[in-house]
Structures are given as structure tokens and as C-alpha cells.
Design a protein around this motif. Structure first.
Motif, mmCIF file in Angstrom:
data_model
loop_
_atom_site.group_PDB
_atom_site.id
_atom_site.type_symbol
_atom_site.label_atom_id
_atom_site.label_comp_id
_atom_site.label_asym_id
_atom_site.label_seq_id
_atom_site.Cartn_x
_atom_site.Cartn_y
_atom_site.Cartn_z
ATOM 1 N N VAL A 58 -6.117 -20.346 29.011
ATOM 2 C CA VAL A 58 -7.451 -20.570 29.578
ATOM 3 C C VAL A 58 -8.049 -19.254 30.065
ATOM 4 C CG1 VAL A 58 -6.644 -21.071 31.927
ATOM 5 C CG2 VAL A 58 -8.780 -22.070 31.116
ATOM 6 N N PHE A 59 -7.221 -18.319 30.510
ATOM 7 C CA PHE A 59 -7.750 -17.023 30.944
ATOM 8 C C PHE A 59 -8.407 -16.292 29.772
ATOM 9 C CE2 PHE A 59 -4.267 -17.204 34.311
ATOM 10 C CZ PHE A 59 -5.149 -17.527 35.329
ATOM 11 N N ASN A 60 -7.800 -16.384 28.590
ATOM 12 C CA ASN A 60 -8.392 -15.768 27.398
ATOM 13 C C ASN A 60 -9.749 -16.380 27.085
ATOM 14 O OD1 ASN A 60 -6.245 -14.105 26.975
ATOM 15 N ND2 ASN A 60 -5.732 -14.864 24.956
ATOM 16 N N LEU A 61 -9.814 -17.698 27.153
ATOM 17 C CA LEU A 61 -11.040 -18.413 26.801
ATOM 18 C C LEU A 61 -12.156 -18.169 27.797
ATOM 19 C CD1 LEU A 61 -9.392 -21.785 25.736
ATOM 20 C CD2 LEU A 61 -10.403 -20.064 24.220
ATOM 21 N N CYS A 62 -11.801 -17.705 28.987
ATOM 22 C CA CYS A 62 -12.804 -17.487 30.039
ATOM 23 C C CYS A 62 -13.037 -16.000 30.301
ATOM 24 C CB CYS A 62 -12.380 -18.186 31.325
ATOM 25 S SG CYS A 62 -12.326 -19.984 31.208
ATOM 26 N N GLN A 63 -12.795 -15.163 29.311
ATOM 27 C CA GLN A 63 -13.079 -13.742 29.501
ATOM 28 C C GLN A 63 -14.568 -13.518 29.755
ATOM 29 O OE1 GLN A 63 -11.042 -10.821 26.958
ATOM 30 N NE2 GLN A 63 -9.948 -12.530 26.022
ATOM 31 N N SER A 64 -15.404 -14.336 29.124
ATOM 32 C CA SER A 64 -16.851 -14.339 29.384
ATOM 33 C C SER A 64 -17.185 -15.659 30.062
ATOM 34 C CB SER A 64 -17.628 -14.197 28.083
ATOM 35 O OG SER A 64 -17.313 -12.971 27.438
ATOM 36 N N PRO A 65 -18.245 -15.697 30.872
ATOM 37 C CA PRO A 65 -18.608 -16.935 31.580
ATOM 38 C C PRO A 65 -18.784 -18.104 30.607
ATOM 39 C CG PRO A 65 -19.858 -15.086 32.449
ATOM 40 C CD PRO A 65 -19.131 -14.569 31.249
ATOM 41 N N ILE A 66 -18.284 -19.266 31.002
ATOM 42 C CA ILE A 66 -18.314 -20.434 30.137
ATOM 43 C C ILE A 66 -18.426 -21.688 30.999
ATOM 44 C CG2 ILE A 66 -15.791 -20.626 30.090
ATOM 45 C CD1 ILE A 66 -16.016 -21.514 27.154
ATOM 46 N N THR A 67 -19.128 -22.685 30.516
ATOM 47 C CA THR A 67 -19.273 -23.929 31.262
ATOM 48 C C THR A 67 -18.040 -24.809 31.062
ATOM 49 O OG1 THR A 67 -20.327 -25.114 29.448
ATOM 50 C CG2 THR A 67 -21.775 -23.861 30.940
ATOM 51 N N VAL A 68 -17.868 -25.747 31.969
ATOM 52 C CA VAL A 68 -16.753 -26.680 31.853
ATOM 53 C C VAL A 68 -16.840 -27.465 30.555
ATOM 54 C CG1 VAL A 68 -15.689 -28.739 32.840
ATOM 55 C CG2 VAL A 68 -16.436 -26.895 34.341
ATOM 56 N N GLU A 69 -18.040 -27.907 30.219
ATOM 57 C CA GLU A 69 -18.219 -28.741 29.032
ATOM 58 C C GLU A 69 -17.822 -27.994 27.758
ATOM 59 O OE1 GLU A 69 -20.264 -30.285 32.383
ATOM 60 O OE2 GLU A 69 -20.469 -28.309 31.424
ATOM 61 N N THR A 70 -18.260 -26.744 27.645
ATOM 62 C CA THR A 70 -17.922 -25.957 26.468
ATOM 63 C C THR A 70 -16.427 -25.669 26.409
ATOM 64 O OG1 THR A 70 -20.106 -24.911 26.483
ATOM 65 C CG2 THR A 70 -18.382 -23.818 25.222
ATOM 66 N N LEU A 71 -15.860 -25.325 27.558
ATOM 67 C CA LEU A 71 -14.432 -25.037 27.611
ATOM 68 C C LEU A 71 -13.613 -26.285 27.298
ATOM 69 C CD1 LEU A 71 -12.255 -22.922 28.221
ATOM 70 C CD2 LEU A 71 -12.368 -23.604 30.626
ATOM 71 N N ALA A 72 -14.053 -27.428 27.791
ATOM 72 C CA ALA A 72 -13.337 -28.677 27.523
ATOM 73 C C ALA A 72 -13.295 -28.976 26.029
ATOM 74 C CB ALA A 72 -13.995 -29.824 28.281
ATOM 75 N N GLN A 73 -14.387 -28.689 25.322
ATOM 76 C CA GLN A 73 -14.405 -28.896 23.872
ATOM 77 C C GLN A 73 -13.429 -27.957 23.180
ATOM 78 O OE1 GLN A 73 -18.509 -28.412 22.702
ATOM 79 N NE2 GLN A 73 -19.057 -30.524 23.243
ATOM 80 N N LYS A 74 -13.408 -26.697 23.615
ATOM 81 C CA LYS A 74 -12.517 -25.724 22.991
ATOM 82 C C LYS A 74 -11.044 -26.086 23.209
ATOM 83 C CE LYS A 74 -15.520 -21.614 23.261
ATOM 84 N NZ LYS A 74 -15.368 -21.153 21.873
ATOM 85 N N MET A 75 -10.748 -26.647 24.384
ATOM 86 C CA MET A 75 -9.366 -26.939 24.739
ATOM 87 C C MET A 75 -8.974 -28.386 24.457
ATOM 88 S SD MET A 75 -9.006 -24.807 28.346
ATOM 89 C CE MET A 75 -7.192 -24.890 28.314
ATOM 90 N N ASP A 76 -9.940 -29.176 24.040
ATOM 91 C CA ASP A 76 -9.705 -30.599 23.776
ATOM 92 C C ASP A 76 -9.130 -31.288 25.021
ATOM 93 O OD1 ASP A 76 -9.729 -32.944 22.320
ATOM 94 O OD2 ASP A 76 -7.732 -32.621 21.462
ATOM 95 N N LEU A 77 -9.819 -31.086 26.147
ATOM 96 C CA LEU A 77 -9.401 -31.658 27.423
ATOM 97 C C LEU A 77 -10.566 -32.416 28.045
ATOM 98 C CD1 LEU A 77 -7.425 -28.643 28.971
ATOM 99 C CD2 LEU A 77 -6.456 -30.735 28.007
ATOM 100 N N PRO A 78 -10.283 -33.400 28.882
ATOM 101 C CA PRO A 78 -11.360 -34.125 29.569
ATOM 102 C C PRO A 78 -12.047 -33.218 30.586
ATOM 103 C CG PRO A 78 -9.209 -34.890 30.304
ATOM 104 C CD PRO A 78 -8.958 -33.993 29.142
ATOM 105 N N PRO A 79 -13.381 -33.143 30.580
ATOM 106 C CA PRO A 79 -14.097 -32.219 31.466
ATOM 107 C C PRO A 79 -13.805 -32.422 32.942
ATOM 108 C CG PRO A 79 -15.557 -33.052 29.765
ATOM 109 C CD PRO A 79 -14.291 -33.847 29.665
#
Length: 334
Positions: A34-55
Motif C-alpha cells: 500500500v505504501f507503493n500505491l500511495c507514493q502520490s496522493p490517492i483517494t480511498v475509492e481509487t485505492l480500493a479498486q487497485k487493491m480489490d478491497l472494500p473502501p
């Protein structure tokens, strides 16, 4: 009525409850990248899609990462805290994921049997000293640790020695990797560098440093040492495993110093009847219960250096990201 001092005591007790949660949270964050995926600012919704997790549940975890100081939150976006980013970015030159995993295994092994270890009723833990196989398995994590932060701490300590500019030969005892040697040779290509390490680790270092003009000598300092004489002998967190006492080991190292040479030690220095610093006393509790307490007291190594006839001692305490350490140096008269 509870006093202010007692309230502070209660707070220390209650804060301990967060420890296992912080560790598990950090472990999840590293393994999920998750630290890699958040190197740039990202919303919960977008991150949840990338990680296939419930927001909703992801948002709770991200808030906890912010509360821990590992992430930042602004305008509904999350990003990894810049201060830790180099160390948690997978594949980066300073990545510490593998180091973190290895250190956790060493420090936490036996945690579920703490009461039995303290009572002395746990199953035998094997020899007091870590064996060749342990260090062979630890090579990659040690090299990562050295690249990430350790070399940045010890390089300036070494190069600040008055002997550094004119030293012609350098011996490192138990280096674990060739990271420091590479750094030193970039500053002093003329320096003759020898690394002395356990045989299986020496083989790994030889592969890692095949492009470096260095000498790698396999062996165990309880049995033998390189035959040459050296202007600087460097011992960093490696003198614990002597089988005939610290004084005997230091005396043998002094024999390998050239006249005018300096022996340098970088180790912890326990104080307060071995009750501090906390990072060493607590962090090494389980290994000490399993294998024996090998940590050094403040001034112990300096005393052994003096007993071996070294003179003009210098010492300083260094505050590092991995704890407080004492740098001791003493010289062999020309």
C-alpha cells in the motif's frame, strides 16, 4: 485520588496495548504494498479498486496508518509519509521490507512462549551463539539494512578518524555485506580493503562484490584472523560471539594492528544496570532468553582495549535510527 505521576504510569501501561496493532498494521502495509500505491496522493475509492478491497475497511486502515505517522491525509487523499517513503518503496535502493521481516523474526521468535522462557522451562534453543546457517540466511536482509541506513551512519564515523586520510589498509570483522567496503573505496580507491567473514557469508559477499578490488577471507575469529597487519580494524555489532571472553578476542585483534593503527568498535552500550537504552534491552529480550545475553555494557569494550595495551582512546555516543550506539577507538603505539 490518583496522582499525576500515577496517571502517567497508567498511560504508559495502556499505550502498550497499541504495540501489537502497530506491528500488524505495518506488516500488512508492507506486504500489501500500500505504501507503493500511495507514493502520490490517492483517494480511498481509487485505492480500493487497485487493491480489490472494500473502501470502508480500507479507510479505517489508512486512518490508522496516518495516526501512526506512516501516511498523510489531505483533501480526501492519502499518501505515504515522505520521511519513510525511501524505506518502504519495494525495490528501491533503500528498501527495508526484507530487513524488517528478518529483524521481526529474530526479535519476536519465542514470543508466544515468553513465560516458559523466563521460567527456564522452554525447549532447548540450541547453542548460545548463532551459527553459520543463521548468518548465511540473514545475508540479504543485512545487505539491505546496510544499504538503507547503516552505511550512512558508520561511513562518516569512520572517515572522521584522524587515521583515515593516511590509512593504507582496512580490515572489517564480520561485515555481513560489501556495502560499506564499496562506499569506502569510492572515497579512497587506494585503500587495501579486507573483509573477514564466516565461510558461507564470505561466498555470498564474493559474488556481491565481484567488481571490487578487495580481499575476502573466510573464517571464524575464534579460530583464526587474517595474517596481515592493518591500519584500521573495524568491528560493527560483531564482537558478541567470542568463545574465550571479550578480552581475549580484543587482544587477538590488537595483534593484527599495524604500529600506529586504530581498532574501532561500533556497539550498543547498556547503562543503568543493563536497563537501558530501551531499544536494546527490550528489543533483544527474546534473543537473550533463547541464546544468552551478549549485549555490552557502557565502557566494556573500551576497557578491553585498554587492557590489551591500546592507548589514546576516544569515544562518543551516536543516536541512530536503529538505536543508541557507542563508537570506541584506541590506538597501537608506533
Amino acid at each position: 485520588m490518583v496522582t499525576t505521576e500515577q496517571q502517567a504510569g497508567a498511560r504508559r501501561l495502556l499505550e502498550t496495548l497499541e504495540g501489537p496493532i502497530r506491528f500488524a498494521l505495518l506488516k500488512w502495509a508492507l506486504e500489501s504494498e500500500v505504501f507503493n500505491l500511495c507514493q502520490s496522493p490517492i483517494t480511498v475509492e481509487t485505492l480500493a479498486q487497485k487493491m480489490d478491497l472494500p473502501p470502508k475497511s480500507l479507510a479505517l486502515a489508512l486512518r490508522a496508518l496516518v495516526a501512526s505517522g506512516w501516511m498523510e491525509h489531505e483533501e480526501k487523499q492519502y499518501r505515504t509519509a515522505p520521511a519513510i517513503l525511501p524505506f518502504v518503496t519495494a525495490g528501491g535502493p533503500h528498501a527495508m521490507t526484507e530487513t524488517f521481516r528478518s529483524m521481526a523474526q529474530t526479535r519476536h521468535a519465542g514470543l508466544e512462549n515468553l513465560d516458559a522462557l523466563i521460567a527456564g522451562t522452554a525447549q532447548p534453543a540450541g547453542p548460545r551463539l548463532f551459527d553459520d546457517a543463521h548468518w548465511d540466511a540473514s545475508h540479504r536482509s543485512l545487505a539491505a539494512f546496510h544499504r538503507a541506513i547503516a552505511a550512512d551512519v558508520v561511513e562518516p564515523a569512520l572517515t572522521a578518524l584522524p587515521e583515515w586520510p593516511d590509512a593504507r589498509s582496512f580490515l572489517e570483522i564480520g561485515p555481513g555485506s560489501a556495502v560499506l567496503a564499496r562506499r569506502l573505496l569510492s572515497l579512497r580507491p587506494d585503500l587495501a580493503v579486507t573483509l573477514f567473514e564466516l565461510p558461507p557469508v564470505a561466498e555470498r559477499i564474493a559474488q556481491e562484490a565481484s567488481d571490487l578490488p578487495i580481499s575476502i577471507v573466510p573464517g571464524n575469529y575464534n579460530d583464526s584472523l587474517p595474517e596481515n597487519r592493518f591500519d584500521i580494524i573495524w568491528c560493527s555489532m560483531t564482537l558478541y560471539f567470542h568463545d574465550s571472553g571479550l578480552n581475549a578476542l580484543i587482544a587477538r585483534l590488537v595483534e593484527r594492528l599495524a604500529p600506529g593503527g586504530v581498532l574501532v568498535s561500533f556497539h550498543e552500550a547498556l547503562t543503568g544496570n543493563r536497563t537501558g537504552p530501551s531499544e536494546h534491552v527490550i528489543g533483544r529480550l527474546l534473543p537473550a532468553l533463547r541464546h544468552g545475553d551478549v549485549s555490552f555494557c557502557d565502557g566494556e569494550i573500551a576497557g578491553a582495549m585498554a587492557d590489551a595495551g591500546l592507548t589514546r582512546p576516544t569515544s562518543q555516543t551516536l543516536s541512530t535510527p536503529f538505536g543508541h550506539f557507542r563508537l570506541d577507538a584506541a590506538r597501537k603505539e608506533a
